[in-house]
Design a protein around this motif. Structure first.
Motif, PDB file in Angstrom:
ATOM      1  N   GLY A  29       0.581  -1.319   0.323  1.00 11.82           N
ATOM      2  CA  GLY A  29      -0.522  -0.003   0.128  1.00 11.82           C
ATOM      3  C   GLY A  29       1.195   1.377   0.261  1.00 11.82           C
ATOM      4  N   ASP A  30      -0.015   2.205   0.635  1.00 15.98           N
ATOM      5  CA  ASP A  30       0.915   3.828   0.111  1.00 15.98           C
ATOM      6  C   ASP A  30       2.406   3.561   2.013  1.00 15.98           C
ATOM      7  N   LEU A  31       2.895   4.416   1.651  1.00 21.86           N
ATOM      8  CA  LEU A  31       3.729   4.483   2.837  1.00 21.86           C
ATOM      9  C   LEU A  31       4.070   5.788   2.791  1.00 21.86           C
ATOM     10  N   ARG A  32       4.454   5.932   4.939  1.00 22.77           N
ATOM     11  CA  ARG A  32       5.397   6.915   4.885  1.00 22.77           C
ATOM     12  C   ARG A  32       6.178   6.765   6.300  1.00 22.77           C
ATOM     13  N   ILE A  33       7.270   7.899   6.186  1.00 18.44           N
ATOM     14  CA  ILE A  33       8.054   7.234   6.911  1.00 18.44           C
ATOM     15  C   ILE A  33       8.427   7.988   8.549  1.00 18.44           C
ATOM     16  N   GLY A  34       8.681   8.291   9.301  1.00 19.66           N
ATOM     17  CA  GLY A  34       8.701   8.642  10.935  1.00 19.66           C
ATOM     18  C   GLY A  34       9.806   8.092  11.913  1.00 19.66           C
ATOM     19  N   ASP A  35       9.816   8.939  12.532  1.00 24.61           N
ATOM     20  CA  ASP A  35      10.362   8.026  13.898  1.00 24.61           C
ATOM     21  C   ASP A  35       9.459   7.806  15.116  1.00 24.61           C
ATOM     22  N   LEU A  36       8.527   6.595  14.891  1.00 23.10           N
ATOM     23  CA  LEU A  36       6.773   6.341  15.544  1.00 23.10           C
ATOM     24  C   LEU A  36       7.379   5.998  17.066  1.00 23.10           C
ATOM     25  N   THR A  37       8.528   5.327  17.085  1.00 20.92           N
ATOM     26  CA  THR A  37       9.069   4.687  18.370  1.00 20.92           C
ATOM     27  C   THR A  37       9.701   5.850  18.946  1.00 20.92           C
ATOM     28  N   GLY A  38      10.259   6.931  18.410  1.00 21.49           N
ATOM     29  CA  GLY A  38      11.609   7.300  19.135  1.00 21.49           C
ATOM     30  C   GLY A  38      13.027   6.916  19.340  1.00 21.49           C
ATOM     31  N   ASP A  39      13.515   5.990  18.475  1.00 27.21           N
ATOM     32  CA  ASP A  39      14.032   5.732  19.289  1.00 27.21           C
ATOM     33  C   ASP A  39      15.810   5.835  18.451  1.00 27.21           C
ATOM     34  N   GLY A  40      15.225   6.632  17.183  1.00 25.42           N
ATOM     35  CA  GLY A  40      16.319   6.982  16.927  1.00 25.42           C
ATOM     36  C   GLY A  40      16.565   6.733  15.479  1.00 25.42           C
ATOM     37  N   GLN A  41      15.677   5.776  14.785  1.00 23.89           N
ATOM     38  CA  GLN A  41      15.486   5.195  13.313  1.00 23.89           C
ATOM     39  C   GLN A  41      14.589   5.452  12.880  1.00 23.89           C
ATOM     40  N   VAL A  42      14.561   5.489  11.769  1.00 23.43           N
ATOM     41  CA  VAL A  42      13.346   5.338  10.972  1.00 23.43           C
ATOM     42  C   VAL A  42      12.356   4.198  10.969  1.00 23.43           C
ATOM     43  N   ASP A  43      11.010   4.512  11.153  1.00 24.08           N
ATOM     44  CA  ASP A  43      10.032   3.784  10.374  1.00 24.08           C
ATOM     45  C   ASP A  43       9.246   4.387   9.281  1.00 24.08           C
ATOM     46  N   PHE A  44       8.450   2.965   9.230  1.00 26.81           N
ATOM     47  CA  PHE A  44       7.580   3.404   8.575  1.00 26.81           C
ATOM     48  C   PHE A  44       5.972   2.449   8.603  1.00 26.81           C
ATOM     49  N   LEU A  45       5.024   3.306   7.928  1.00 26.83           N
ATOM     50  CA  LEU A  45       3.839   3.549   7.926  1.00 26.83           C
ATOM     51  C   LEU A  45       2.905   3.135   6.494  1.00 26.83           C
ATOM     52  N   GLY A  59      -0.757   0.328   9.063  1.00 22.79           N
ATOM     53  CA  GLY A  59      -0.034  -0.694  10.097  1.00 22.79           C
ATOM     54  C   GLY A  59       1.639   0.127  10.198  1.00 22.79           C
ATOM     55  N   ALA A  60       2.202  -0.270  10.791  1.00 17.02           N
ATOM     56  CA  ALA A  60       3.307   0.624  11.336  1.00 17.02           C
ATOM     57  C   ALA A  60       4.260  -0.518  11.820  1.00 17.02           C
ATOM     58  N   PHE A  61       5.562  -0.308  11.245  1.00 20.01           N
ATOM     59  CA  PHE A  61       6.722  -2.082  11.536  1.00 20.01           C
ATOM     60  C   PHE A  61       7.652  -1.430  11.449  1.00 20.01           C
ATOM     61  N   SER A  62       9.071  -1.288  12.364  1.00 21.59           N
ATOM     62  CA  SER A  62      10.212  -0.827  12.116  1.00 21.59           C
ATOM     63  C   SER A  62      11.459  -1.095  10.660  1.00 21.59           C
ATOM     64  N   LEU A  63      12.940  -0.570  10.929  1.00 24.08           N
ATOM     65  CA  LEU A  63      13.781  -1.291  10.193  1.00 24.08           C
ATOM     66  C   LEU A  63      14.293  -2.206   9.873  1.00 24.08           C
ATOM     67  N   ALA A  64      13.638  -2.882  10.922  1.00 21.12           N
ATOM     68  CA  ALA A  64      13.906  -4.235  10.682  1.00 21.12           C
ATOM     69  C   ALA A  64      12.537  -5.528   9.733  1.00 21.12           C
ATOM     70  N   GLY A  65      12.025  -4.538   9.636  1.00 19.73           N
ATOM     71  CA  GLY A  65      10.423  -5.580   9.349  1.00 19.73           C
ATOM     72  C   GLY A  65      10.281  -6.211   9.933  1.00 19.73           C
ATOM     73  N   GLU A  66       9.590  -5.323  11.611  1.00 19.72           N
ATOM     74  CA  GLU A  66       8.878  -5.738  12.491  1.00 19.72           C
ATOM     75  C   GLU A  66       7.504  -4.880  12.555  1.00 19.72           C
ATOM     76  N   PRO A  67       6.580  -5.887  12.628  1.00 17.67           N
ATOM     77  CA  PRO A  67       5.490  -4.881  13.337  1.00 17.67           C
ATOM     78  C   PRO A  67       5.455  -4.343  14.401  1.00 17.67           C
ATOM     79  N   LEU A  68       4.953  -3.238  14.364  1.00 12.69           N
ATOM     80  CA  LEU A  68       4.782  -2.766  15.193  1.00 12.69           C
ATOM     81  C   LEU A  68       2.782  -2.281  15.767  1.00 12.69           C
ATOM     82  N   TRP A  69       2.556  -2.001  15.057  1.00 13.69           N
ATOM     83  CA  TRP A  69       0.452  -2.363  15.604  1.00 13.69           C
ATOM     84  C   TRP A  69       0.434  -1.611  14.366  1.00 13.69           C
TER      85      TRP A  69
END
Length: 451
Positions: A29-45, A59-69
């Motif tokens: 789907g369409d994508l957005r980027i930001g630091d959702l977790t506040g750990d200094g790494q980019v995350d994805f939505l 759906g949010a996920f981390s730079l490691a490809g792990e689902p966040l929520w």
């Protein structure tokens, strides 16, 4: 005088697969980027939209490809109010009304979005009757605030008794500073002919209705935000109209057909409103600083502004000047067309972005799917291991320029809305020890993505 820019080759820094539960039939789907977790790494939505227009799943996920929520229903359907059958959750028809930023100034980033009522049984793609605005906690997806003001829910694709689809489908939330606070905590959204401004409490600040909705005489598909008058508060450049921070009209002038793309950027020493149609630059009062005209720019599909030729004074315009074709030009501060060239063909022939690939004070580059071009029109970087795009109207590699690695050079974050992975490229050499973390700026939270 140099005839090209020395450019580092592109290195694949990360390939990030979308979590399997966020993908259907190979489509993310369409994508957005930001630091959702506040750990200094980019995350994805990643998000999907009912009928391609109304966001219904995030759906949010981390730079490691792990689902966040995840929020909403990836398999949402509803009866189509405009015809037989059902609308389904699919990749959005255009990049839509979802943004990431610290909208409530709590030091953590939030997701700001329009969402369809999860209980909707029957709906139309062409109105906002069952939509609401939500602010979600970036770490958890929990709803921090939501509202469905009448000014929003009565917006639709109709004007003068007829539907104007091209004017309606480009819906983008743009984070802004209308109230003059120490950081942006307001936002604006264009929904057909309506432009609505909100604060962080989801209260409507003002409402403007554009009179230019008929293709090709429409106002800018996506307005631009920036401080045009130096008072610390943002204005809105809608092409044929300019609005002060409080919604007061600065100009209402028909500037010609195909005012598709608009920017607020610096031109010379002052901020200016830039419009693709006819290649135009306006001051804060709407007076011309530059007007190339339709003989030079017959159909200004996209315009971008950057330091593409550092040996020349000021900044340059990059204009896709011939509609949905691969024809591009670079224009100097004095209005001289420096060159015309062709970028690579892509399904929609849109998606240009300025990339600070070489770092601060160096030559900017122009992304057009899927390569980097310098200010002389030379292709100077391509992206290894990038699969062919899927095709289809949005099925090409959209680009976020972003300092993902924190070494002051911008990386290129690429995604195909019909694909299942994100590709991040960095300029060589890849020196991971220098990387200091992701930086979230207006270039990411108000990324243009498409005009």
């Amino acid at each position: 005088m140099p005839t090209e820019t020395h450019t580092a080759e592109a290195v694949l820094y990360k390939k990030v697969a979308l979590p399997a539960e966020f993908v259907r039939n190979g489509t993310g789907g369409d994508l957005r980027i930001g630091d959702l977790t506040g750990d200094g790494q980019v995350d994805f939505l990643v998000y999907n939209a009912l009928g391609g227009i109304k966001p219904c799943f995030l759906g949010a996920f981390s730079l490691a490809g792990e689902p966040l929520w995840a929020v909403g229903d990836r398999d949402c359907t509803a009866l189509d109010a405009d015809g037989p059958g059902r609308l389904a959750a699919i990749s959005p028809d255009r990049p839509g009304p979802v943004a990431i930023g610290d909208i409530d100034h709590d030091g953590q980033q939030e997701v700001l979005c329009l969402l369809v009522d999860p209980h909707v049984q029957r709906t139309s793609k062409w109105n906002l009757a069952d939509m609401f605005i939500a602010i979600l906690d970036g770490r958890t997806g929990a709803v921090k605030r939501c509202a469905a003001p009448e000014e929003l829910t009565r917006c639709n694709a109709y004007a003068d008794g007829a539907m104007h689809i091209p004017n309606y489908v480009h819906q983008r939330l743009l984070i802004a500073n209308f109230c003059g606070r120490d950081q942006p905590r307001d936002f604006v959204v264009k929904l057909g002919s309506d432009v609505l401004a909100f604060n962080d409490q989801l209260e409507v600040l003002w409402h403007y209705r554009s009179k230019w909705h008929r293709y090709p005489a429409h106002a800018a598909y996506i307005p631009a935000i920036g401080d045009l008058d130096g008072d610390g508060r943002d204005e809105v450049n809608g092409g044929h109209f300019g609005l002060d921070h409080d919604g007061r009209v600065l100009w209402e002038t028909f500037l010609g057909d195909h005012a598709d793309s608009a920017l607020v950027d610096r031109w010379g020493t002052e901020p200016a409103a830039i419009i693709s149609g006819g290649g135009q630059v306006l001051d804060r009062r709407g007076q011309h600083l530059l007007h190339l005209g339709v003989d030079v720019v017959p159909h200004g599909q996209e315009v971008r502004c950057g330091n593409l030729r550092p040996e020349l004074p000021g900044r340059e315009l990059a204009i896709r000047y011939n509609g949905h074709h691969a024809d591009a030009m670079i224009v100097a501060q004095d209005g001289v067309v420096l060159n015309r060239f062709r970028v690579d063909e892509s399904p929609n022939n849109t998606g240009m972005e300025i990339v600070r690939w070489n770092g601060p004070g160096q030559a900017d580059l122009l992304y057009s799917p899927a390569a980097l071009f310098d200010g002389w029109g030379h292709k100077v970087a391509t992206f290894p291991e990038l699969p062919p795009p899927t095709g289809g109207k949005m099925g090409w590699y959209h680009c976020f320029p972003a300092d993902v690695c924190g070494d002051e050079r911008e990386e290129v974050v690429l995604y195909d809305p019909y694909g299942d992975a994100v590709y991040i490229y960095t300029p060589a050499p890849l020196e991971e020890g220098r990387f200091g973390g992701y930086r979230h700026t207006p270039r990411q939270y108000n990324a243009r993505l498409l005009n």
